[in-house]
Structures are given as C-alpha cells and as structure tokens.
Write a protein that holds these residues in place. Structure first.
Motif, PDB file in Angstrom:
ATOM      1  N   LEU A   1     -27.113  59.196   2.822  1.00  0.00           N
ATOM      2  CA  LEU A   1     -26.117  59.288   3.892  1.00  0.00           C
ATOM      3  C   LEU A   1     -26.197  58.076   4.820  1.00  0.00           C
ATOM      4  O   LEU A   1     -25.168  57.472   5.174  1.00  0.00           O
ATOM      5  CB  LEU A   1     -26.331  60.584   4.677  1.00  0.00           C
ATOM      6  N   ILE A   2     -27.411  57.696   5.203  1.00  0.00           N
ATOM      7  CA  ILE A   2     -27.596  56.541   6.072  1.00  0.00           C
ATOM      8  C   ILE A   2     -27.113  55.265   5.375  1.00  0.00           C
ATOM      9  O   ILE A   2     -26.411  54.436   5.974  1.00  0.00           O
ATOM     10  CB  ILE A   2     -29.081  56.394   6.464  1.00  0.00           C
ATOM     11  N   ALA A   3     -27.466  55.103   4.106  1.00  0.00           N
ATOM     12  CA  ALA A   3     -27.064  53.907   3.358  1.00  0.00           C
ATOM     13  C   ALA A   3     -25.551  53.823   3.205  1.00  0.00           C
ATOM     14  O   ALA A   3     -24.963  52.734   3.310  1.00  0.00           O
ATOM     15  CB  ALA A   3     -27.737  53.901   1.986  1.00  0.00           C
ATOM     16  N   SER A   4     -24.906  54.963   2.976  1.00  0.00           N
ATOM     17  CA  SER A   4     -23.451  54.982   2.790  1.00  0.00           C
ATOM     18  C   SER A   4     -22.724  54.607   4.073  1.00  0.00           C
ATOM     19  O   SER A   4     -21.792  53.796   4.057  1.00  0.00           O
ATOM     20  CB  SER A   4     -23.001  56.369   2.317  1.00  0.00           C
ATOM     21  N   VAL A   5     -23.143  55.187   5.193  1.00  0.00           N
ATOM     22  CA  VAL A   5     -22.492  54.884   6.473  1.00  0.00           C
ATOM     23  C   VAL A   5     -22.742  53.423   6.854  1.00  0.00           C
ATOM     24  O   VAL A   5     -21.849  52.743   7.375  1.00  0.00           O
ATOM     25  CB  VAL A   5     -22.997  55.834   7.579  1.00  0.00           C
ATOM     26  N   ASP A   6     -23.940  52.921   6.591  1.00  0.00           N
ATOM     27  CA  ASP A   6     -24.239  51.526   6.893  1.00  0.00           C
ATOM     28  C   ASP A   6     -23.340  50.593   6.084  1.00  0.00           C
ATOM     29  O   ASP A   6     -22.851  49.584   6.610  1.00  0.00           O
ATOM     30  CB  ASP A   6     -25.700  51.222   6.598  1.00  0.00           C
ATOM     31  N   ALA A   7     -23.122  50.922   4.816  1.00  0.00           N
ATOM     32  CA  ALA A   7     -22.255  50.089   3.973  1.00  0.00           C
ATOM     33  C   ALA A   7     -20.813  50.114   4.468  1.00  0.00           C
ATOM     34  O   ALA A   7     -20.115  49.089   4.438  1.00  0.00           O
ATOM     35  CB  ALA A   7     -22.330  50.574   2.521  1.00  0.00           C
ATOM     36  N   GLN A   8     -20.350  51.265   4.952  1.00  0.00           N
ATOM     37  CA  GLN A   8     -18.972  51.400   5.419  1.00  0.00           C
ATOM     38  C   GLN A   8     -18.734  50.700   6.752  1.00  0.00           C
ATOM     39  O   GLN A   8     -17.631  50.223   7.019  1.00  0.00           O
ATOM     40  CB  GLN A   8     -18.602  52.875   5.546  1.00  0.00           C
ATOM     41  N   THR A   9     -19.756  50.644   7.601  1.00  0.00           N
ATOM     42  CA  THR A   9     -19.577  50.108   8.957  1.00  0.00           C
ATOM     43  C   THR A   9     -20.211  48.732   9.131  1.00  0.00           C
ATOM     44  O   THR A   9     -20.299  48.236  10.252  1.00  0.00           O
ATOM     45  CB  THR A   9     -20.202  51.066   9.993  1.00  0.00           C
TER      46      THR A   9
ATOM     47  N   SER B   1     -30.801  42.746   6.252  1.00  0.00           N
ATOM     48  CA  SER B   1     -30.051  42.731   4.991  1.00  0.00           C
ATOM     49  C   SER B   1     -30.896  43.247   3.828  1.00  0.00           C
ATOM     50  O   SER B   1     -30.392  43.956   2.952  1.00  0.00           O
ATOM     51  CB  SER B   1     -29.569  41.310   4.681  1.00  0.00           C
ATOM     52  N   PHE B   2     -32.195  42.898   3.797  1.00  0.00           N
ATOM     53  CA  PHE B   2     -33.025  43.320   2.662  1.00  0.00           C
ATOM     54  C   PHE B   2     -33.222  44.839   2.655  1.00  0.00           C
ATOM     55  O   PHE B   2     -33.392  45.444   1.594  1.00  0.00           O
ATOM     56  CB  PHE B   2     -34.374  42.595   2.681  1.00  0.00           C
ATOM     57  N   LEU B   3     -33.175  45.474   3.845  1.00  0.00           N
ATOM     58  CA  LEU B   3     -33.283  46.935   3.896  1.00  0.00           C
ATOM     59  C   LEU B   3     -32.051  47.594   3.287  1.00  0.00           C
ATOM     60  O   LEU B   3     -32.145  48.684   2.718  1.00  0.00           O
ATOM     61  CB  LEU B   3     -33.451  47.398   5.347  1.00  0.00           C
ATOM     62  N   ARG B   4     -30.928  46.904   3.404  1.00  0.00           N
ATOM     63  CA  ARG B   4     -29.678  47.446   2.860  1.00  0.00           C
ATOM     64  C   ARG B   4     -29.750  47.572   1.339  1.00  0.00           C
ATOM     65  O   ARG B   4     -29.115  48.456   0.746  1.00  0.00           O
ATOM     66  CB  ARG B   4     -28.534  46.529   3.292  1.00  0.00           C
ATOM     67  N   VAL B   5     -30.516  46.685   0.706  1.00  0.00           N
ATOM     68  CA  VAL B   5     -30.697  46.747  -0.749  1.00  0.00           C
ATOM     69  C   VAL B   5     -31.784  47.755  -1.114  1.00  0.00           C
ATOM     70  O   VAL B   5     -31.601  48.582  -2.016  1.00  0.00           O
ATOM     71  CB  VAL B   5     -31.063  45.351  -1.298  1.00  0.00           C
ATOM     72  N   LEU B   6     -32.897  47.708  -0.409  1.00  0.00           N
ATOM     73  CA  LEU B   6     -34.033  48.579  -0.722  1.00  0.00           C
ATOM     74  C   LEU B   6     -33.698  50.053  -0.558  1.00  0.00           C
ATOM     75  O   LEU B   6     -34.142  50.885  -1.359  1.00  0.00           O
ATOM     76  CB  LEU B   6     -35.220  48.224   0.180  1.00  0.00           C
ATOM     77  N   ILE B   7     -32.921  50.391   0.459  1.00  0.00           N
ATOM     78  CA  ILE B   7     -32.668  51.817   0.731  1.00  0.00           C
ATOM     79  C   ILE B   7     -31.888  52.455  -0.416  1.00  0.00           C
ATOM     80  O   ILE B   7     -32.075  53.643  -0.717  1.00  0.00           O
ATOM     81  CB  ILE B   7     -31.949  51.994   2.081  1.00  0.00           C
ATOM     82  N   TRP B   8     -31.032  51.689  -1.088  1.00  0.00           N
ATOM     83  CA  TRP B   8     -30.300  52.252  -2.221  1.00  0.00           C
ATOM     84  C   TRP B   8     -31.249  52.516  -3.392  1.00  0.00           C
ATOM     85  O   TRP B   8     -31.161  53.558  -4.047  1.00  0.00           O
ATOM     86  CB  TRP B   8     -29.188  51.293  -2.653  1.00  0.00           C
ATOM     87  N   PHE B   9     -32.144  51.587  -3.646  1.00  0.00           N
ATOM     88  CA  PHE B   9     -33.120  51.779  -4.718  1.00  0.00           C
ATOM     89  C   PHE B   9     -34.003  52.996  -4.435  1.00  0.00           C
ATOM     90  O   PHE B   9     -34.250  53.825  -5.319  1.00  0.00           O
ATOM     91  CB  PHE B   9     -33.978  50.519  -4.858  1.00  0.00           C
TER      92      PHE B   9
END
Length: 515
Positions: free
Chosen positions: A242-250, A188-196
């Motif tokens: 691109l990776i962050a967007s697909v991860d958020a969608q799926t 979960s913490f990677l999901r936040v960091l990758i956007w930053f």
C-alpha cells in the motif's frame, strides 16, 4: 465577499479569466475545495488560513506573480518552495557571470548603479564604449540583456532590484520535522527495494498459508501457529504494498496528495495493518519459541504436551491484543496521521507517549523471552550424550539465524523509537524510512523461509500439493515413502523402549526443531 464565507465551496473555473487583478486573494475560513485555474497570474498575496477543505492547489505556474502565501497545510508550502528553487536555479544558470557585478553594484552609490535605460549608462560599461566608440550597446556590452531576451521580456526589468535583490516568495506554515518536503519514501533506492521486499513477503507467506491450509495431514500445534505467523507477516506485506503504491502514484507531487492521504481512510488502513501485523507476528513468534522449548523440556511427559485446545485460546488472546493495540490510534491514542508512512508517531499527550512506550517495552520483553528459550534449547542440544556433533552445529546455526533476524528487526526500531518517545529523537523521519524498508519487515520476509519453507515437513506438504495438480509426482512419492519409513521405525522403537532413553529424547528434540 470571500473571507469567512463558510458556505463558499466552489468558484467557477472562469470566474477570474480576463480580470485585472486581484492582487490579493483572501479565502480564509471558507469551505472551498479548489481554486480556479484561470486568472491567478496577478495574485501577489494568497491567504487561505483555516481553509481545511482546500487540499489541492492549481498548477503552480498559474501563480506567476505570487510573493506571499499564508495557507492551512504545511505540505502546500513544499510546492512553493520547489517552485522558488526552480526559478532561482534557472535565473542563476543564465546570469552566472553577473554575480561579481551584483557585488560591485551593491557597493556603489545610487547614481552609479547600472540601469537598462540608455540615459544611465555608467562606468560599468564605459571602458567597452571607449574601446568601440561606433559600436552599439548590444555589441559592446559583455552582459547585454538583448542578447538573451526579447524586447518584450525586458520591459520593466531592473538589474539591481530584479536580479541582485530578487523578490523571494514566502510561505507559511513551514513544514515540520515530521512532514519534510519529500515524497512518502524520500529516497529513490527505497522506492525500488520496497517493491522487492513486499512482493517477497506477500508471495512467501501466501505460499505457506496455501500449503498448510490445503495439507491433508492433521493440523498440529506447530502448523496452527505457523498459519497465524504467516497471516501476520502477509498483512505486513500488504502494508508495504500500500505504501509503495501510493508513493508511486504521488511521486513528485506528494504535497498535493499529503492531506488526502494522511487524513483519509488509506493511511488509517495502512497504519492498522502494520501495527496489527507487527504485534501479532511478535506475539506468535514468542508462542512458537515457548512451544518448542516446552516440547523439548517435557518431551517424555505426554500428559504435559501442548495440544490444539490449549493453543487456540492462547492465539485468540494474541489476536484480541493485536487488534486492540492497532485500533487505539484510530480512537485518539496517538495517531496514524502524523507522518506519511502512517506509523503511530504522535507523542504529544502523555497517553500517546505511554502507548508507544508500552508497545516498545513489550517487544523488547518478547525478544528477551525468545533469546532465553533458544539458549535453553541450545544447552539441551549441546549435550554430547544426546546428539552427534554435526547435528549440534546444524541446530546451533539455525537458532543463531532465528535470533539474528529477530534482533535485526527489533533492535534498531526499538532503540530509535524509545529515544523519540522520550522526545529526544536521534534520527529524522527521512532516515527512519530506511529503517522502515530495510529492517522493519525483515521478519516478515525471513519467517516463512526459516519457520516453514526450509523445513522437511513443509517441503513434503508442498510436493504433495503439487502432485495433486499433476506436477512433481516423483518427488511427492519419494516423500511419501520416507514418511512411511520414518513412521514405522518410530513405532518399532516406541514399542521396544521401556523408558525415556537419551536417544529417543534426542530424536524428539530434533523433530521439534524441524516443525
């Protein structure tokens, strides 16, 4: 009727509605793209082997009786694994106090096992019935089912076989080490960091490109190289986006999107971006470092100065090399489809293994060249005859930062990747995603600041650009005056000097490091 029917692509959504059964649904070797969402409640066995078009499953609650699933894609088994866990957890939360009774039940003879039927009330509840002879079963039994469930829910329930020996859903093929049952980023913490990180990389490099391209000053070799570096790092930011967007969608349902993503154009595009960006960035960093070393070493020999006509073909070679390396996985040399983060991690064939090792060895060689050049530059700067002590310290710190960021980016990735290339992985795919987010894009975020934004030349160009838009006019005027003063001073020193003095060499050295 269904099995091996290559022309079967679609089943009407209501085809099984209201039907009794089927207990077994065999759609193996068909071209079905989806299953109906009604009438699946009675299915106990689902066989969908070699059904490559079936990339998504219906809602999992439709398979309420499923006991065995033989599927095509391992990721689909992740869905049933999660479903099984949810059912077991809910069951255990209700029957937590029954665990000891299960142990005793499994040790008793058949005729002493507890059944719900009144004719089989046995010793487990005998003590309670003796204490309360006029009470009902629901009142005396501390484990009374009717206190928890309705009568309709209790129909057919058997304590020993429905709770103590619950039926467990089995699913094949099991997910492998390259595709564990998790979302693209896993943590979960990677999901936040990758956007930053990706916003920082995209914004920083786009700003550098915009300022350098719109600058009215002459396009020098350092500016040209910095444009190439910023573009490469910008592409890395696009990959992370691109990776962050697909991860958020799926998120939470990646098992239903894994096949479309990893075998589709999206993952191939992301993989191309990251390999191209990584190799072009490393190549350009190496050229920039060599150019700085060359400028300092031959500072007073103008005939050996690297000019734009030399830099263009050098960088053209870097672009061709980077594009070739990024295209090879699309042509069957390794593959971007192996993992959800779309890196070329397929090493099944000798050619794929050689491809991975080639990339890693070249990156290590590039790092060694960068370190060697900066050491030579530092030795030149350290000469007390050339430069003051405070300037020496400033330059040394800057070189240390440049080398440290390169090492932070390359060392962990190269170490674990080389071990994996020799089929001795020291890290799981799940943990490798931490490297992907925290270490892999370090250079892409740091380069625009270390090589451009923190330099005086860039700040001058930035304020001049902003002044054209009606902002920061006073700062822009100040930079114009400083630039004019420095230019006239250099002209006077150059006209009075009769040879390559130590002082002039030092000034050229510092100016080269500030480019």
């Amino acid at each position: 009727i269904l099995k091996d029917n290559k022309n079967l692509r679609w089943i009407h959504n209501d085809a099984l509605r209201g039907a009794t059964g089927p207990d077994v649904l065999d759609i193996s070797s068909t071209a079905l793209e989806s299953l109906p969402t009604y009438g699946l409640e009675a299915i106990q066995v689902l066989n969908a082997t070699s059904s490559y078009s079936l990339k998504r499953l219906p809602p999992l609650d439709k398979f309420s009786s499923l006991l065995e699933a033989v599927l095509t894609y391992p990721s689909h088994c992740c869905a049933f694994r999660n479903l099984r866990t949810e059912k077991q957890n809910s069951l255990l939360s209700i029957f937590d106090n029954f665990s000891k009774e299960c142990e005793s039940t499994m040790r008793k003879p058949t005729n002493e096992i507890l059944y719900r039927d009144d004719s089989y009330n046995t010793s487990l509840w005998s003590a309670e019935k003796n204490m309360y002879p006029f009470a009902t079963d629901e009142e005396t039994s501390p484990y009374s089912y009717s206190a928890i469930f309705d009568d309709s829910e209790m129909t057919g329930f058997d304590f020993e076989y429905d709770f103590c020996q619950p039926k467990i859903l089995t699913c094949t093929p099991e997910p492998d080490a390259f595709n564990p049952c998790e979302d693209i980023l896993g943590y979960s913490f990677l999901r936040v960091l990758i956007w930053f990180i990706n916003i920082l990389a995209i914004a920083g490099n786009f700003t550098v490109l915009l300022v350098l391209i719109t600058s009215h000053y002459k396009l020098t070799v350092p500016r040209f190289l910095m444009c190439n570096l910023s573009f490469a790092d910008f592409c890395m930011g696009l990959y992370l986006l691109l990776i962050a967007s697909v991860d958020a969608q799926t998120s939470g349902q990646y098992y239903n999107h894994a096949i479309d993503w990893q075998t589709g154009s999206g993952c191939s595009t992301a993989g191309f971006f990251t390999v191209f960006a990584s190799e072009l960035s490393v190549y350009t960093l190496t050229v920039i470092t060599i150019e700085r070393w060359h400028t300092i070493t031959y500072a007073m020999q103008l005939d050996r100065k690297l000019r734009l006509r030399h830099a263009v073909p050098i960088m053209l070679g870097g672009w061709v090399f980077s594009v070739l390396i990024a295209v090879l996985p699309l042509l069957g040399v390794s593959s971007y489809m192996k993992v959800s983060i779309c890196l070329p991690m397929d090493i099944e064939t000798g050619l794929s293994q050689a491809y991975i090792l080639l990339i890693l060895v070249l990156n290590v060689v590039a790092f060694i060249v960068i370190c060697a050049c900066y050491i030579k530059i530092y030795i030149a700067v350290q000469n007390p005859e050339l430069i003051a002590a405070n300037k020496d310290t400033k330059v040394a710190k800057r070189m240390a930062i440049l080398i440290f960021t390169d090492f932070t980016c390359m060392a962990p990735i190269s170490f674990f990747a080389i071990s994996a290339a020799f089929k001795v992985p020291l890290i799981t795919v799940t943990n490798s995603k931490i490297l992907l987010v925290l270490f892999y894009p370090v250079n892409s975020c740091a380069n625009p600041f270390l090589y451009a934004i923190f330099t005086k030349a860039f700040r001058r160009d930035f304020f001049l650009l902003m002044s054209k838009l009606g902002c920061c006019k006073s700062q822009a005027e100040l930079y114009r005056m400083n630039y004019f003063s420095a230019y006239t001073s250099n002209c006077k020193n150059g006209s009075s000097a009769t040879g390559p003095s130590k002082a002039s060499q030092a000034l050229l050295l510092l100016s080269a490091l500030e480019k």
